[in-house]
Design a protein around this motif. Sequence first.
Motif, PDB file in Angstrom:
ATOM      1  N   VAL A  60       0.839  -1.204   0.000  1.00 53.12           N
ATOM      2  CA  VAL A  60       0.000   0.000   0.000  1.00 53.12           C
ATOM      3  C   VAL A  60       0.872   1.251   0.000  1.00 53.12           C
ATOM      4  CG1 VAL A  60      -1.715   1.327   1.299  1.00 53.12           C
ATOM      5  CG2 VAL A  60      -1.912  -1.164   1.155  1.00 53.12           C
ATOM      6  N   LEU A  61       1.839   1.291   0.913  1.00 50.75           N
ATOM      7  CA  LEU A  61       2.644   2.495   1.089  1.00 50.75           C
ATOM      8  C   LEU A  61       3.610   2.734  -0.068  1.00 50.75           C
ATOM      9  CD1 LEU A  61       3.419   2.309   4.912  1.00 50.75           C
ATOM     10  CD2 LEU A  61       1.473   3.360   3.734  1.00 50.75           C
ATOM     11  N   GLU A  62       3.873   1.712  -0.872  1.00 49.21           N
ATOM     12  CA  GLU A  62       4.715   1.896  -2.051  1.00 49.21           C
ATOM     13  C   GLU A  62       3.994   2.665  -3.157  1.00 49.21           C
ATOM     14  OE1 GLU A  62       5.719  -2.095  -2.971  1.00 49.21           O
ATOM     15  OE2 GLU A  62       7.515  -2.126  -1.695  1.00 49.21           O
ATOM     16  N   GLN A  63       2.677   2.757  -3.051  1.00 46.72           N
ATOM     17  CA  GLN A  63       1.883   3.477  -4.047  1.00 46.72           C
ATOM     18  C   GLN A  63       1.753   4.942  -3.623  1.00 46.72           C
ATOM     19  OE1 GLN A  63      -1.717   1.245  -5.332  1.00 46.72           O
ATOM     20  NE2 GLN A  63      -1.003  -0.357  -3.926  1.00 46.72           N
ATOM     21  N   ALA A  64       2.344   5.823  -4.402  1.00 42.37           N
ATOM     22  CA  ALA A  64       2.430   7.236  -4.025  1.00 42.37           C
ATOM     23  C   ALA A  64       1.058   7.847  -3.749  1.00 42.37           C
ATOM     24  CB  ALA A  64       3.139   8.020  -5.121  1.00 42.37           C
ATOM     25  N   GLU A  65       0.070   7.512  -4.561  1.00 42.81           N
ATOM     26  CA  GLU A  65      -1.260   8.104  -4.382  1.00 42.81           C
ATOM     27  C   GLU A  65      -1.873   7.701  -3.045  1.00 42.81           C
ATOM     28  OE1 GLU A  65      -5.627   8.218  -6.647  1.00 42.81           O
ATOM     29  OE2 GLU A  65      -3.904   7.279  -7.615  1.00 42.81           O
ATOM     30  N   LYS A  66      -1.755   6.428  -2.694  1.00 42.94           N
ATOM     31  CA  LYS A  66      -2.313   5.964  -1.421  1.00 42.94           C
ATOM     32  C   LYS A  66      -1.507   6.501  -0.249  1.00 42.94           C
ATOM     33  CE  LYS A  66      -4.550   1.803  -3.191  1.00 42.94           C
ATOM     34  NZ  LYS A  66      -4.701   0.332  -3.088  1.00 42.94           N
ATOM     35  N   ARG A  67      -0.183   6.516  -0.383  1.00 39.28           N
ATOM     36  CA  ARG A  67       0.664   7.040   0.679  1.00 39.28           C
ATOM     37  C   ARG A  67       0.359   8.514   0.941  1.00 39.28           C
ATOM     38  NH1 ARG A  67       5.099   5.880  -1.543  1.00 39.28           N
ATOM     39  NH2 ARG A  67       5.585   7.921  -2.433  1.00 39.28           N
ATOM     40  N   ASP A  68       0.180   9.288  -0.125  1.00 38.50           N
ATOM     41  CA  ASP A  68      -0.133  10.706   0.027  1.00 38.50           C
ATOM     42  C   ASP A  68      -1.481  10.907   0.700  1.00 38.50           C
ATOM     43  OD1 ASP A  68       2.248  11.271  -1.194  1.00 38.50           O
ATOM     44  OD2 ASP A  68       1.367  11.776  -3.143  1.00 38.50           O
ATOM     45  N   ALA A  69      -2.442  10.044   0.371  1.00 38.04           N
ATOM     46  CA  ALA A  69      -3.773  10.155   0.979  1.00 38.04           C
ATOM     47  C   ALA A  69      -3.702   9.862   2.476  1.00 38.04           C
ATOM     48  CB  ALA A  69      -4.742   9.201   0.295  1.00 38.04           C
ATOM     49  N   ILE A  70      -2.906   8.869   2.859  1.00 38.40           N
ATOM     50  CA  ILE A  70      -2.747   8.527   4.280  1.00 38.40           C
ATOM     51  C   ILE A  70      -2.056   9.666   5.021  1.00 38.40           C
ATOM     52  CG2 ILE A  70      -1.591   6.960   5.892  1.00 38.40           C
ATOM     53  CD1 ILE A  70      -2.031   4.744   3.747  1.00 38.40           C
ATOM     54  N   ASN A  71      -1.032  10.237   4.421  1.00 35.70           N
ATOM     55  CA  ASN A  71      -0.322  11.342   5.055  1.00 35.70           C
ATOM     56  C   ASN A  71      -1.207  12.577   5.174  1.00 35.70           C
ATOM     57  OD1 ASN A  71       2.259  10.334   5.751  1.00 35.70           O
ATOM     58  ND2 ASN A  71       2.934  10.438   3.623  1.00 35.70           N
ATOM     59  N   ALA A  72      -2.023  12.823   4.164  1.00 37.66           N
ATOM     60  CA  ALA A  72      -2.892  13.999   4.188  1.00 37.66           C
ATOM     61  C   ALA A  72      -3.929  13.899   5.301  1.00 37.66           C
ATOM     62  CB  ALA A  72      -3.568  14.173   2.831  1.00 37.66           C
ATOM     63  N   LEU A  73      -4.503  12.732   5.463  1.00 43.52           N
ATOM     64  CA  LEU A  73      -5.516  12.530   6.494  1.00 43.52           C
ATOM     65  C   LEU A  73      -4.886  12.312   7.862  1.00 43.52           C
ATOM     66  CD1 LEU A  73      -8.589  12.251   6.938  1.00 43.52           C
ATOM     67  CD2 LEU A  73      -8.344   9.789   6.493  1.00 43.52           C
ATOM     68  N   GLY A  74      -3.735  11.675   7.860  1.00 42.46           N
ATOM     69  CA  GLY A  74      -3.082  11.256   9.091  1.00 42.46           C
ATOM     70  C   GLY A  74      -3.374   9.788   9.318  1.00 42.46           C
ATOM     71  N   PRO A  75      -2.360   8.972   9.656  1.00 47.42           N
ATOM     72  CA  PRO A  75      -2.576   7.533   9.804  1.00 47.42           C
ATOM     73  C   PRO A  75      -3.661   7.160  10.812  1.00 47.42           C
ATOM     74  CG  PRO A  75      -0.239   8.006   9.715  1.00 47.42           C
ATOM     75  CD  PRO A  75      -0.935   9.324   9.809  1.00 47.42           C
ATOM     76  N   VAL A  76      -3.740   7.876  11.939  1.00 51.19           N
ATOM     77  CA  VAL A  76      -4.757   7.550  12.946  1.00 51.19           C
ATOM     78  C   VAL A  76      -6.151   7.834  12.402  1.00 51.19           C
ATOM     79  CG1 VAL A  76      -5.684   8.146  15.213  1.00 51.19           C
ATOM     80  CG2 VAL A  76      -3.216   7.866  14.908  1.00 51.19           C
ATOM     81  N   GLU A  77      -6.331   8.986  11.759  1.00 54.19           N
ATOM     82  CA  GLU A  77      -7.637   9.308  11.193  1.00 54.19           C
ATOM     83  C   GLU A  77      -7.988   8.351  10.056  1.00 54.19           C
ATOM     84  OE1 GLU A  77      -9.873  11.388  12.397  1.00 54.19           O
ATOM     85  OE2 GLU A  77      -8.435  11.660  14.039  1.00 54.19           O
ATOM     86  N   PHE A  78      -6.964   7.906   9.336  1.00 55.33           N
ATOM     87  CA  PHE A  78      -7.172   6.931   8.268  1.00 55.33           C
ATOM     88  C   PHE A  78      -7.742   5.631   8.840  1.00 55.33           C
ATOM     89  CE2 PHE A  78      -5.385   3.430   5.639  1.00 55.33           C
ATOM     90  CZ  PHE A  78      -5.984   3.731   4.424  1.00 55.33           C
ATOM     91  N   VAL A  79      -7.173   5.177   9.959  1.00 56.77           N
ATOM     92  CA  VAL A  79      -7.655   3.960  10.611  1.00 56.77           C
ATOM     93  C   VAL A  79      -9.056   4.177  11.186  1.00 56.77           C
ATOM     94  CG1 VAL A  79      -7.276   2.379  12.539  1.00 56.77           C
ATOM     95  CG2 VAL A  79      -5.351   3.070  11.097  1.00 56.77           C
ATOM     96  N   LYS A  80      -9.269   5.310  11.835  1.00 57.69           N
ATOM     97  CA  LYS A  80     -10.593   5.609  12.391  1.00 57.69           C
ATOM     98  C   LYS A  80     -11.649   5.629  11.301  1.00 57.69           C
ATOM     99  CE  LYS A  80      -9.225   8.388  16.427  1.00 57.69           C
ATOM    100  NZ  LYS A  80      -9.278   9.755  17.020  1.00 57.69           N
ATOM    101  N   ASP A  81     -11.313   6.211  10.169  1.00 59.22           N
ATOM    102  CA  ASP A  81     -12.258   6.267   9.056  1.00 59.22           C
ATOM    103  C   ASP A  81     -12.586   4.862   8.555  1.00 59.22           C
ATOM    104  OD1 ASP A  81     -13.642   7.881   6.838  1.00 59.22           O
ATOM    105  OD2 ASP A  81     -12.305   6.582   5.690  1.00 59.22           O
TER     106      ASP A  81
END
Length: 260
Positions: free
Chosen positions: A55-76
């Motif tokens: 997942v993290l090797e994919q720039a688009e997904k990695r950027d989305a996780i960083n933009a939201l924040g990993p904790v908020e990503f998990v909560k979502d």
Amino acid sequence: MNIKRTAEKLVGKLRGAPTRFVVITSGRSGSNFLVSMLTGHPDIRMKNEMLGEHVLEQAEKRDAINALGPVEFVKDYFTRRRDETAVGFKFIYFHWYDSYAKQYGVPRLPEVFPYLKGDKDIRIIHLVRRNRLRRLVSQEVARITRQHMAWEASQRVESPTIRLDVAFCEEDFKEKDDQEAWCVREFSDHPFMELEYERLSDEPAPCYKEVLKFLDVKDAPLTDRLTVRQGVKPIRQVVENYDELKAHFAGTRWSGCFDE
């Protein structure tokens, strides 16, 4: 704005929170098998390694996780989408490590651990593989063949012959001991279930029922769409210095891993 996603969130809030769970494990410990079981249940929504390398090797997904924040990503992700009863994902021990976060460019990834630890309602399934040698052999074979999963016997690849350094084995065995002890220590105040790969592999149906009970999910037939075991050759035929390793580890806490 994603209208469909927004509507799903609203419906989810009206229906209340689902049971949230995390499978914590090491690689090559049967987690793909367990995930295939659980994703086959109509009332369970589950991701595999939601924050894994693929997942993290994919720039688009990695950027989305960083933009939201990993904790908020998990909560979502934990938010109910429709009418699922339980929602979960898989975490490998090293996914908490600072070095992993830096390697894949998600510097706030370690924040997920205190979030999960602090929310005592999150249920933990600790999947362990007691035979350290077989786990390590599986890891090395997967690394060499680049095959980490198979859905049917025809997809299996021939296991190469490998040689394992004694010090390498000792370091890995100890690391797995320490990681398992860490998980038990850190999450013992959560609803906690420990599941052994060896039993899961031999008795999948009873283990499946126990997991459903732990998650408060209604019983349902076990799907026939399951991953298959990849390593089928006797381990002596795979590890060329098996006898050397067996002699070295005789009398240690890992002697039982040499069972052939």
